[in-house]
Write a protein that holds these residues in place. Structure first.
Motif, PDB file in Angstrom:
ATOM      1  N   VAL A 101       0.784  -0.976  -0.043  1.00  0.00           N
ATOM      2  CA  VAL A 101      -0.090  -0.088   0.244  1.00  0.00           C
ATOM      3  C   VAL A 101       0.938   1.349   0.009  1.00  0.00           C
ATOM      4  N   ALA A 102       0.720   2.168  -1.108  1.00  0.00           N
ATOM      5  CA  ALA A 102       1.365   3.379  -0.861  1.00  0.00           C
ATOM      6  C   ALA A 102       0.475   4.491  -0.415  1.00  0.00           C
ATOM      7  N   ARG A 103       1.060   5.456   0.381  1.00  0.00           N
ATOM      8  CA  ARG A 103       0.385   6.613   0.816  1.00  0.00           C
ATOM      9  C   ARG A 103       1.076   7.868   0.624  1.00  0.00           C
ATOM     10  N   ALA A 104       0.697   8.645  -0.246  1.00  0.00           N
ATOM     11  CA  ALA A 104       1.106   9.782  -0.805  1.00  0.00           C
ATOM     12  C   ALA A 104       0.399  11.291  -0.101  1.00  0.00           C
ATOM     13  N   GLU A 105       1.235  12.143   0.029  1.00  0.00           N
ATOM     14  CA  GLU A 105       0.585  13.339   0.355  1.00  0.00           C
ATOM     15  C   GLU A 105       1.098  14.531  -0.245  1.00  0.00           C
ATOM     16  N   CYS A 106       0.346  15.425  -0.900  1.00  0.00           N
ATOM     17  CA  CYS A 106       0.732  16.646  -1.613  1.00  0.00           C
ATOM     18  C   CYS A 106       0.661  17.787  -0.488  1.00  0.00           C
ATOM     19  N   TYR A 107       2.014  17.990  -0.024  1.00  0.00           N
ATOM     20  CA  TYR A 107       2.248  19.023   1.072  1.00  0.00           C
ATOM     21  C   TYR A 107       2.183  20.498   0.686  1.00  0.00           C
ATOM     22  N   HIS A 108       2.537  20.626  -0.549  1.00  0.00           N
ATOM     23  CA  HIS A 108       2.739  21.980  -0.962  1.00  0.00           C
ATOM     24  C   HIS A 108       2.577  22.404  -2.473  1.00  0.00           C
ATOM     25  N   VAL A 109       1.724  23.292  -2.867  1.00  0.00           N
ATOM     26  CA  VAL A 109       1.490  23.523  -4.180  1.00  0.00           C
ATOM     27  C   VAL A 109       1.806  25.117  -4.606  1.00  0.00           C
ATOM     28  N   SER A 112       3.081  26.672 -10.279  1.00  0.00           N
ATOM     29  CA  SER A 112       3.445  25.626 -11.479  1.00  0.00           C
ATOM     30  C   SER A 112       3.856  24.385 -10.893  1.00  0.00           C
ATOM     31  N   VAL A 113       4.223  24.092  -9.692  1.00  0.00           N
ATOM     32  CA  VAL A 113       4.639  22.834  -9.092  1.00  0.00           C
ATOM     33  C   VAL A 113       4.026  22.333  -7.784  1.00  0.00           C
ATOM     34  N   ALA A 114       3.586  21.154  -7.875  1.00  0.00           N
ATOM     35  CA  ALA A 114       3.088  20.317  -6.631  1.00  0.00           C
ATOM     36  C   ALA A 114       4.057  19.294  -6.084  1.00  0.00           C
ATOM     37  N   PHE A 115       4.502  19.395  -4.639  1.00  0.00           N
ATOM     38  CA  PHE A 115       5.398  18.667  -4.168  1.00  0.00           C
ATOM     39  C   PHE A 115       4.619  17.502  -3.295  1.00  0.00           C
ATOM     40  N   VAL A 116       5.374  16.284  -3.261  1.00  0.00           N
ATOM     41  CA  VAL A 116       4.642  15.047  -2.667  1.00  0.00           C
ATOM     42  C   VAL A 116       5.733  14.217  -1.904  1.00  0.00           C
ATOM     43  N   ARG A 117       5.261  13.743  -0.885  1.00  0.00           N
ATOM     44  CA  ARG A 117       5.867  12.713   0.018  1.00  0.00           C
ATOM     45  C   ARG A 117       4.990  11.534   0.009  1.00  0.00           C
ATOM     46  N   ALA A 118       5.996  10.216  -0.208  1.00  0.00           N
ATOM     47  CA  ALA A 118       5.117   9.068  -0.136  1.00  0.00           C
ATOM     48  C   ALA A 118       5.602   7.855   0.576  1.00  0.00           C
ATOM     49  N   GLN A 119       5.146   6.889   1.146  1.00  0.00           N
ATOM     50  CA  GLN A 119       5.584   5.600   1.444  1.00  0.00           C
ATOM     51  C   GLN A 119       5.041   4.550   0.959  1.00  0.00           C
ATOM     52  N   ALA A 120       5.602   3.536   0.595  1.00  0.00           N
ATOM     53  CA  ALA A 120       4.964   2.123   0.377  1.00  0.00           C
ATOM     54  C   ALA A 120       5.262   1.173   1.342  1.00  0.00           C
ATOM     55  N   MET A 121       4.224   0.460   1.932  1.00  0.00           N
ATOM     56  CA  MET A 121       4.387  -0.572   3.232  1.00  0.00           C
ATOM     57  C   MET A 121       3.705  -1.721   2.730  1.00  0.00           C
ATOM     58  N   ASP A 122       4.186  -2.813   3.172  1.00  0.00           N
ATOM     59  CA  ASP A 122       3.373  -4.129   3.271  1.00  0.00           C
ATOM     60  C   ASP A 122       2.869  -3.985   4.732  1.00  0.00           C
ATOM     61  N   ASP A 124       4.049  -4.932   7.515  1.00  0.00           N
ATOM     62  CA  ASP A 124       4.695  -4.165   8.330  1.00  0.00           C
ATOM     63  C   ASP A 124       4.862  -2.622   8.455  1.00  0.00           C
ATOM     64  N   ARG A 125       3.733  -2.095   8.932  1.00  0.00           N
ATOM     65  CA  ARG A 125       3.519  -0.542   8.915  1.00  0.00           C
ATOM     66  C   ARG A 125       4.682   0.287   9.502  1.00  0.00           C
ATOM     67  N   ASP A 126       5.583  -0.510  10.187  1.00  0.00           N
ATOM     68  CA  ASP A 126       6.538   0.389  11.090  1.00  0.00           C
ATOM     69  C   ASP A 126       7.713   0.443  10.144  1.00  0.00           C
ATOM     70  N   ASN A 127       7.848  -0.299   9.043  1.00  0.00           N
ATOM     71  CA  ASN A 127       9.442  -0.524   8.419  1.00  0.00           C
ATOM     72  C   ASN A 127       8.859  -0.151   6.836  1.00  0.00           C
ATOM     73  N   PRO A 128       9.065   1.005   6.200  1.00  0.00           N
ATOM     74  CA  PRO A 128       8.573   1.170   4.912  1.00  0.00           C
ATOM     75  C   PRO A 128       9.241   0.338   3.790  1.00  0.00           C
ATOM     76  N   VAL A 129       8.774  -0.020   2.931  1.00  0.00           N
ATOM     77  CA  VAL A 129       9.322  -0.615   1.784  1.00  0.00           C
ATOM     78  C   VAL A 129       9.967   0.284   0.981  1.00  0.00           C
ATOM     79  N   ALA A 130       9.688   1.370   0.590  1.00  0.00           N
ATOM     80  CA  ALA A 130      10.172   2.350   0.003  1.00  0.00           C
ATOM     81  C   ALA A 130       9.487   3.762   0.188  1.00  0.00           C
ATOM     82  N   THR A 131      10.285   5.026   0.357  1.00  0.00           N
ATOM     83  CA  THR A 131       9.816   6.099   0.422  1.00  0.00           C
ATOM     84  C   THR A 131      10.223   7.009  -0.930  1.00  0.00           C
ATOM     85  N   ALA A 132       9.461   7.937  -0.854  1.00  0.00           N
ATOM     86  CA  ALA A 132       9.516   8.855  -2.176  1.00  0.00           C
ATOM     87  C   ALA A 132       9.339  10.408  -2.010  1.00  0.00           C
TER      88      ALA A 132
END
Length: 142
Positions: A101-109, A112-122, A124-132
């Motif tokens: 499951v990926a969860r992404a947040e658009c935290y600033h717009v 002309s540009v929007a900025f996003v932070r995201a995490q992918a988790m299986d 084990d919600r305490d240890n992300p598979v990936a961050t972006a």
């Protein structure tokens, strides 16, 4: 555009993307600027046959799609967007057999540009598979 209309557009957008359908992506939740998208475990997506681990490219596509949807769900952003830059840090392999499951947040717009932070988790919600972190287009209509 009201939030309900944005929610419908995001569902339709993800459902219309051939890669999203091929990956089995489904929207889990939508809130203003925040979206969760799930990708089921699928043996066709295995990148390491000896361990049964999902390929990083599938995780990347999940995170990119989820991040774009988060921009689209933001009250100050347009109904459509495109990826300008996406940096993904792979933290560990997802556990074979588990949904990611990926969860992404658009935290600033900006104008002309929007900025996003995201995490992918299986599971084990305490240890992300990936961050972006990413930057996405914001095209204002005249």
């Amino acid at each position: 555009m009201d939030q309900n209309a944005k929610d419908r557009i995001i569902d339709q957008f993800i459902g219309a993307l051939p890669h999203a359908r091929a990956l089995g992506l489904r929207v889990v939740s939508i809130a203003p600027g925040v979206v969760e998208v799930a990708m089921p475990y699928d043996e066709r997506l295995i990148g390491d046959p000896s361990r049964g681990v999902i390929a990083g490219g599938a995780v990347s596509a999940l995170m990119d799609t989820c991040s774009g949807a988060a921009v689209m769900s933001h009250p100050e952003a347009p109904a459509m967007t495109a990826t300008l830059d996406l940096r993904i840090d792979y933290m560990r392999s997802a556990e074979p057999g588990q949904e990611i499951v990926a969860r992404a947040e658009c935290y600033h717009v900006t104008r002309s540009v929007a900025f996003v932070r995201a995490q992918a988790m299986d599971d084990d919600r305490d240890n992300p598979v990936a961050t972006a972190t990413g930057a996405f287009t914001v095209e204002r209509r005249a």
